[in-house]
Design a protein around this motif. Structure first.
Motif, PDB file in Angstrom:
ATOM      1  N   PHE B 100       0.957  -1.387  -0.088  1.00  0.00           N
ATOM      2  CA  PHE B 100       0.001   0.061   0.064  1.00  0.00           C
ATOM      3  C   PHE B 100       0.613   1.293   0.026  1.00  0.00           C
ATOM      4  O   PHE B 100       0.753   2.204  -0.962  1.00  0.00           O
ATOM      5  CB  PHE B 100      -1.026  -0.030   1.097  1.00  0.00           C
ATOM      6  CG  PHE B 100      -0.901   1.347   1.847  1.00  0.00           C
ATOM      7  CD1 PHE B 100      -1.522   2.446   1.330  1.00  0.00           C
ATOM      8  CD2 PHE B 100      -0.604   1.417   3.372  1.00  0.00           C
ATOM      9  CE1 PHE B 100      -1.704   3.653   2.079  1.00  0.00           C
ATOM     10  CE2 PHE B 100      -0.521   2.665   3.919  1.00  0.00           C
ATOM     11  CZ  PHE B 100      -1.228   3.673   3.442  1.00  0.00           C
ATOM     12  N   ASP B 134      -5.991   2.121  -0.646  1.00  0.00           N
ATOM     13  CA  ASP B 134      -6.856   2.126   0.519  1.00  0.00           C
ATOM     14  C   ASP B 134      -7.263   0.928   0.878  1.00  0.00           C
ATOM     15  O   ASP B 134      -7.497   0.665   2.000  1.00  0.00           O
ATOM     16  CB  ASP B 134      -7.980   3.124   0.260  1.00  0.00           C
ATOM     17  CG  ASP B 134      -7.582   4.668   0.191  1.00  0.00           C
ATOM     18  OD1 ASP B 134      -6.333   4.918   0.668  1.00  0.00           O
ATOM     19  OD2 ASP B 134      -8.375   5.276  -0.252  1.00  0.00           O
ATOM     20  N   TYR B 137      -4.762  -1.184   2.765  1.00  0.00           N
ATOM     21  CA  TYR B 137      -4.867  -0.689   4.020  1.00  0.00           C
ATOM     22  C   TYR B 137      -5.408  -1.276   5.043  1.00  0.00           C
ATOM     23  O   TYR B 137      -5.247  -1.973   6.089  1.00  0.00           O
ATOM     24  CB  TYR B 137      -5.034   0.950   3.870  1.00  0.00           C
ATOM     25  CG  TYR B 137      -4.249   1.749   4.711  1.00  0.00           C
ATOM     26  CD1 TYR B 137      -3.902   1.335   6.266  1.00  0.00           C
ATOM     27  CD2 TYR B 137      -4.104   3.122   4.819  1.00  0.00           C
ATOM     28  CE1 TYR B 137      -3.148   2.226   7.118  1.00  0.00           C
ATOM     29  CE2 TYR B 137      -3.732   3.717   5.384  1.00  0.00           C
ATOM     30  CZ  TYR B 137      -3.012   3.618   6.655  1.00  0.00           C
ATOM     31  OH  TYR B 137      -2.508   4.516   7.581  1.00  0.00           O
ATOM     32  N   SER B 138      -6.786  -1.303   4.634  1.00  0.00           N
ATOM     33  CA  SER B 138      -7.900  -2.178   5.693  1.00  0.00           C
ATOM     34  C   SER B 138      -7.853  -3.754   5.599  1.00  0.00           C
ATOM     35  O   SER B 138      -7.781  -4.425   6.600  1.00  0.00           O
ATOM     36  CB  SER B 138      -9.074  -1.719   5.353  1.00  0.00           C
ATOM     37  OG  SER B 138      -9.600  -1.850   3.843  1.00  0.00           O
ATOM     38  N   PHE B 141      -5.292  -5.000   8.197  1.00  0.00           N
ATOM     39  CA  PHE B 141      -5.827  -4.931   9.297  1.00  0.00           C
ATOM     40  C   PHE B 141      -6.899  -6.116   9.508  1.00  0.00           C
ATOM     41  O   PHE B 141      -6.785  -6.734  10.486  1.00  0.00           O
ATOM     42  CB  PHE B 141      -6.487  -3.753   9.546  1.00  0.00           C
ATOM     43  CG  PHE B 141      -5.573  -2.565  10.203  1.00  0.00           C
ATOM     44  CD1 PHE B 141      -5.186  -2.316  11.397  1.00  0.00           C
ATOM     45  CD2 PHE B 141      -5.119  -1.766   9.350  1.00  0.00           C
ATOM     46  CE1 PHE B 141      -4.327  -1.496  11.842  1.00  0.00           C
ATOM     47  CE2 PHE B 141      -4.222  -0.667   9.516  1.00  0.00           C
ATOM     48  CZ  PHE B 141      -3.875  -0.573  11.025  1.00  0.00           C
ATOM     49  N   MET B 158      -2.511  -5.296  16.363  1.00  0.00           N
ATOM     50  CA  MET B 158      -3.246  -4.404  15.618  1.00  0.00           C
ATOM     51  C   MET B 158      -3.026  -3.025  16.082  1.00  0.00           C
ATOM     52  O   MET B 158      -2.981  -2.184  15.042  1.00  0.00           O
ATOM     53  CB  MET B 158      -4.997  -4.502  15.920  1.00  0.00           C
ATOM     54  CG  MET B 158      -5.524  -5.986  15.538  1.00  0.00           C
ATOM     55  SD  MET B 158      -5.938  -6.146  13.620  1.00  0.00           S
ATOM     56  CE  MET B 158      -7.453  -5.479  13.744  1.00  0.00           C
ATOM     57  N   ARG B 159      -2.818  -2.796  17.457  1.00  0.00           N
ATOM     58  CA  ARG B 159      -2.287  -1.166  17.790  1.00  0.00           C
ATOM     59  C   ARG B 159      -0.939  -0.850  17.429  1.00  0.00           C
ATOM     60  O   ARG B 159      -0.899  -0.026  16.734  1.00  0.00           O
ATOM     61  CB  ARG B 159      -2.420  -1.175  19.527  1.00  0.00           C
ATOM     62  CG  ARG B 159      -2.341   0.086  19.835  1.00  0.00           C
ATOM     63  CD  ARG B 159      -1.907   0.112  21.276  1.00  0.00           C
ATOM     64  NE  ARG B 159      -0.498  -0.396  21.445  1.00  0.00           N
ATOM     65  CZ  ARG B 159       0.559   0.305  20.980  1.00  0.00           C
ATOM     66  NH1 ARG B 159       0.727   1.473  20.391  1.00  0.00           N
ATOM     67  NH2 ARG B 159       1.733  -0.497  21.170  1.00  0.00           N
ATOM     68  N   ALA B 162      -1.342  -0.022  13.656  1.00  0.00           N
ATOM     69  CA  ALA B 162      -1.816   1.263  13.228  1.00  0.00           C
ATOM     70  C   ALA B 162      -0.574   2.400  13.416  1.00  0.00           C
ATOM     71  O   ALA B 162      -0.605   3.164  12.787  1.00  0.00           O
ATOM     72  CB  ALA B 162      -3.042   1.576  14.280  1.00  0.00           C
ATOM     73  N   ASP B 163      -0.098   2.093  14.779  1.00  0.00           N
ATOM     74  CA  ASP B 163       1.106   3.000  14.947  1.00  0.00           C
ATOM     75  C   ASP B 163       2.152   2.817  14.048  1.00  0.00           C
ATOM     76  O   ASP B 163       2.512   3.989  13.700  1.00  0.00           O
ATOM     77  CB  ASP B 163       1.553   2.675  16.344  1.00  0.00           C
ATOM     78  CG  ASP B 163       2.723   3.462  16.992  1.00  0.00           C
ATOM     79  OD1 ASP B 163       2.401   4.776  17.182  1.00  0.00           O
ATOM     80  OD2 ASP B 163       3.751   2.842  16.977  1.00  0.00           O
ATOM     81  N   CYS B 165       1.957   2.532  10.811  1.00  0.00           N
ATOM     82  CA  CYS B 165       1.358   3.050   9.641  1.00  0.00           C
ATOM     83  C   CYS B 165       1.410   4.643   9.695  1.00  0.00           C
ATOM     84  O   CYS B 165       1.736   5.368   8.829  1.00  0.00           O
ATOM     85  CB  CYS B 165      -0.112   2.661   9.143  1.00  0.00           C
ATOM     86  SG  CYS B 165      -0.218   0.899   8.931  1.00  0.00           S
ATOM     87  N   THR B 166       0.979   5.122  10.895  1.00  0.00           N
ATOM     88  CA  THR B 166       1.062   6.363  11.346  1.00  0.00           C
ATOM     89  C   THR B 166       2.218   7.018  11.191  1.00  0.00           C
ATOM     90  O   THR B 166       2.539   8.126  10.461  1.00  0.00           O
ATOM     91  CB  THR B 166       0.354   6.890  12.717  1.00  0.00           C
ATOM     92  OG1 THR B 166      -1.063   6.275  12.630  1.00  0.00           O
ATOM     93  CG2 THR B 166       0.324   8.384  13.042  1.00  0.00           C
ATOM     94  N   CYS B 169       3.268   7.368   7.486  1.00  0.00           N
ATOM     95  CA  CYS B 169       3.072   8.770   7.019  1.00  0.00           C
ATOM     96  C   CYS B 169       3.686   9.844   7.601  1.00  0.00           C
ATOM     97  O   CYS B 169       4.049  10.861   6.663  1.00  0.00           O
ATOM     98  CB  CYS B 169       1.566   8.860   7.493  1.00  0.00           C
ATOM     99  SG  CYS B 169       0.489   7.684   6.591  1.00  0.00           S
ATOM    100  N   GLU B 170       4.114   9.911   8.619  1.00  0.00           N
ATOM    101  CA  GLU B 170       4.847  11.080   9.281  1.00  0.00           C
ATOM    102  C   GLU B 170       6.222  11.172   8.790  1.00  0.00           C
ATOM    103  O   GLU B 170       6.818  12.249   8.411  1.00  0.00           O
ATOM    104  CB  GLU B 170       4.840  10.828  10.943  1.00  0.00           C
ATOM    105  CG  GLU B 170       3.495  11.092  11.686  1.00  0.00           C
ATOM    106  CD  GLU B 170       3.547  11.089  13.159  1.00  0.00           C
ATOM    107  OE1 GLU B 170       2.581  11.466  13.561  1.00  0.00           O
ATOM    108  OE2 GLU B 170       4.382  10.212  13.540  1.00  0.00           O
ATOM    109  N   GLN B 172       6.924   9.904   5.721  1.00  0.00           N
ATOM    110  CA  GLN B 172       6.741  10.444   4.297  1.00  0.00           C
ATOM    111  C   GLN B 172       6.884  12.025   4.393  1.00  0.00           C
ATOM    112  O   GLN B 172       7.257  12.794   3.412  1.00  0.00           O
ATOM    113  CB  GLN B 172       5.841   9.968   3.684  1.00  0.00           C
ATOM    114  CG  GLN B 172       5.271  10.297   2.125  1.00  0.00           C
ATOM    115  CD  GLN B 172       6.179  10.042   1.244  1.00  0.00           C
ATOM    116  OE1 GLN B 172       7.227   9.283   1.552  1.00  0.00           O
ATOM    117  NE2 GLN B 172       5.996  10.702   0.164  1.00  0.00           N
TER     118      GLN B 172
END
Lengths: 348, 348
Positions: B100, B134, B137-138, B141, B158-159, B162-163, B165-166, B169-170, B172
């Protein structure tokens, strides 16, 4: 029960929770570094929105727990096992997902405006908007991971959220695909609406049930309530585009017709032999006249197509209310019923 | 232990697992409706890739469980509580997230090629590529939710996902921001590399530990191993761009210099007073000559900048190997050490 008072009750329920929801969004998505990314990610969430889905979520928690509306702290809501759960975090998570889908949809549809402000890819740029959407996507999962629910319930809420997101993507893909297909069945259209729009309502209603540890019957009932009400909402949107005066709509009445957007109405009309492609002459919404729309509406009325869509929306709302019957009869449940009514009785 | 045999062992470890990983990707991401969306979503995953991250993940499971490599079914891997866990699903989930990020990155960077085939937004179109990313992405999960791990462990995985992936993004966003800034500190660059590239290695290594119920010490050790090794990998990439002949690189040597891409090398050189912006005359990689690169490299060598980056990568690899010391000493752990070595000893 008049339409007016239903609307008043719904708007009051939304208004009474909006400030708390907005504060929770600010708490759960603080403006941190890299600042430009987080500004762009928060931009649309800060621009407003009714907060209808979070309201559905918070009311579902109150209906299930059988407590008076607004009587319990949403951040420390009593679960069935005696522990407390942050049902507000669940509600915020869903609103964050909604925001991510709007940002990416606006890029794909090249829509310049959203909630009265420039879309994120216009206020910033396309790259930033892609990345802001991606950031919200994972942040929603981070927020959902921190509700304090029993692990099995927290995991199930995360799984359901992931499933919801995949279905939204599939719904969007179906919507795009339908534009390139000559024949779409009304059932296929309904499936698209369910995926693209309604699952988020279903998830908003069912998430608190999962987090609080309710039984499968209650989880399914709330999910089905959201699916039916959310589908009715979208179908009603298509009806309103043809039947509400332009001034009230805030855009040219009948604009779906010139954009060749298929709706339940046009798909039904095609099945009745109506030449939908030539219902109006105009090529753009600007050259479309109210007289031309009036003539088109008359044709669609004669074919029974508008009534068909209205009936479908009405029966979905009845179904959504019936779904709620397994919950305790209380004020929060009544408000959830009111919201379903409101979704098809609203004027625009 | 020669470099050559390290590389051979690593490539064998990857090769021995690749078929299983590819089969698992096919199982966990079946080609369903809407077909065009799922085709686009699977396109890059099907185009190949070494499967280095899944290999790290599977080896971490084997090192922790202290079992001989390839002796246990990854889909039914023994957890510490005696239950079985699908550690392959965890590995696939991470590879799906990697895919993704590549799809969305290629849109943002407008890169036309990836893994020798047209990027998704070229093979399809930008809208489809956004939506395919997108969807992956899901789906990642959803896959991570189905490992069968104890709920608390599944939720934590899972947590963590998610962390991760965030943070990607940061990272990038930081990378983009650095292009518009005149001064970036080496520490800031390292933070960007850690977020953009290394966290995915950290998550790949730590996820099986979380799923299997290992203690925090082992989870942290594997996470830190991945962070250090992944950072070394990226820094080595910057060194290779300047030091490996063009034929071997598959692109013009020194091309980072004409693209004004800041690296640990250029940032160090700036601190030493080197006029980095005028290190080479050429405006494009096509007009860049090997002689010009040779002169630039000499300047950078005199400033100690290439050696500084090499040393940094080397010390990160040593650190990553030290992180593994809390694990049982076994063949799988040795292979994880080999992978860290390989990430900086590879020729291109």
């Amino acid at each position: 029960m008049t339409t007016e008072s239903t609307e008043e009750r719904v708007l009051a329920a939304v208004r009474e929770r909006r400030e708390q929801v907005n504060a929770a969004i600010d708490e759960d998505l603080p403006l941190t570094e890299p600042e430009r990314l987080w500004e762009a990610s928060r931009y649309l969430l800060k621009a407003g929105g009714k907060r209808l889905r979070p309201t559905v979520s918070l009311l579902a928690a109150e209906a299930l727990a059988d407590v008076p509306p607004l009587s319990v702290d949403y951040r420390q809501f009593p679960a069935l096992d005696g522990e407390t759960v942050d049902v507000m975090a669940g509600a915020v998570s869903l609103e964050v997902i909604q925001s991510f889908t709007l940002i990416h949809d606006d890029i794909m549809d090249d829509d310049a405006l959203r909630r009265g402000v420039p879309a994120v890819h216009k206020a910033y740029d396309v790259d930033t908007a892609i990345l802001a959407g991606d950031t919200l996507y994972s942040t929603a999962f981070e927020i959902m991971a921190e509700t304090g629910a029993a692990p099995a319930n927290g995991l199930e809420a995360m799984r359901m959220l992931a499933d919801t997101c995949t279905r939204i993507c599939e719904g969007q893909a179906m919507d795009v695909e339908f534009e390139h297909r000559t024949e779409v069945l009304p059932e296929e259209y309904l499936e698209m609406v369910e995926s693209k729009t309604a699952v988020l309502y279903g998830d908003a209603a069912a998430t608190p049930a999962v987090l609080l540890g309710a039984d499968d019957e209650a989880v399914d009932a709330l999910y089905n309530y959201g699916i039916a009400a959310g589908s009715a909402f979208q179908i009603q949107d298509d009806v309103l585009d043809l039947t509400v005066p332009s001034e009230q709509l805030g855009k040219q009445r009948g604009s779906d017709l010139v954009e060749n957007k298929e709706t339940l109405i046009t798909l039904h009309a095609r099945q009745q032999g109506v030449d939908v492609d030539n219902l109006v002459d105009a090529e753009t919404a600007e050259t479309l006249t109210d007289d031309a729309v009036e003539a088109a509406v008359e044709t669609l009325n004669e074919a029974g197509s508008i009534e068909y869509a209205r009936e479908k929306a009405r029966s979905l709302v009845e179904q959504s209310k019936a779904d709620l019957e397994v919950l305790p009869d209380n004020e929060a449940r009544n408000l959830l019923e009111d919201i379903a009514e409101y979704l098809i009785s609203r004027g625009y």
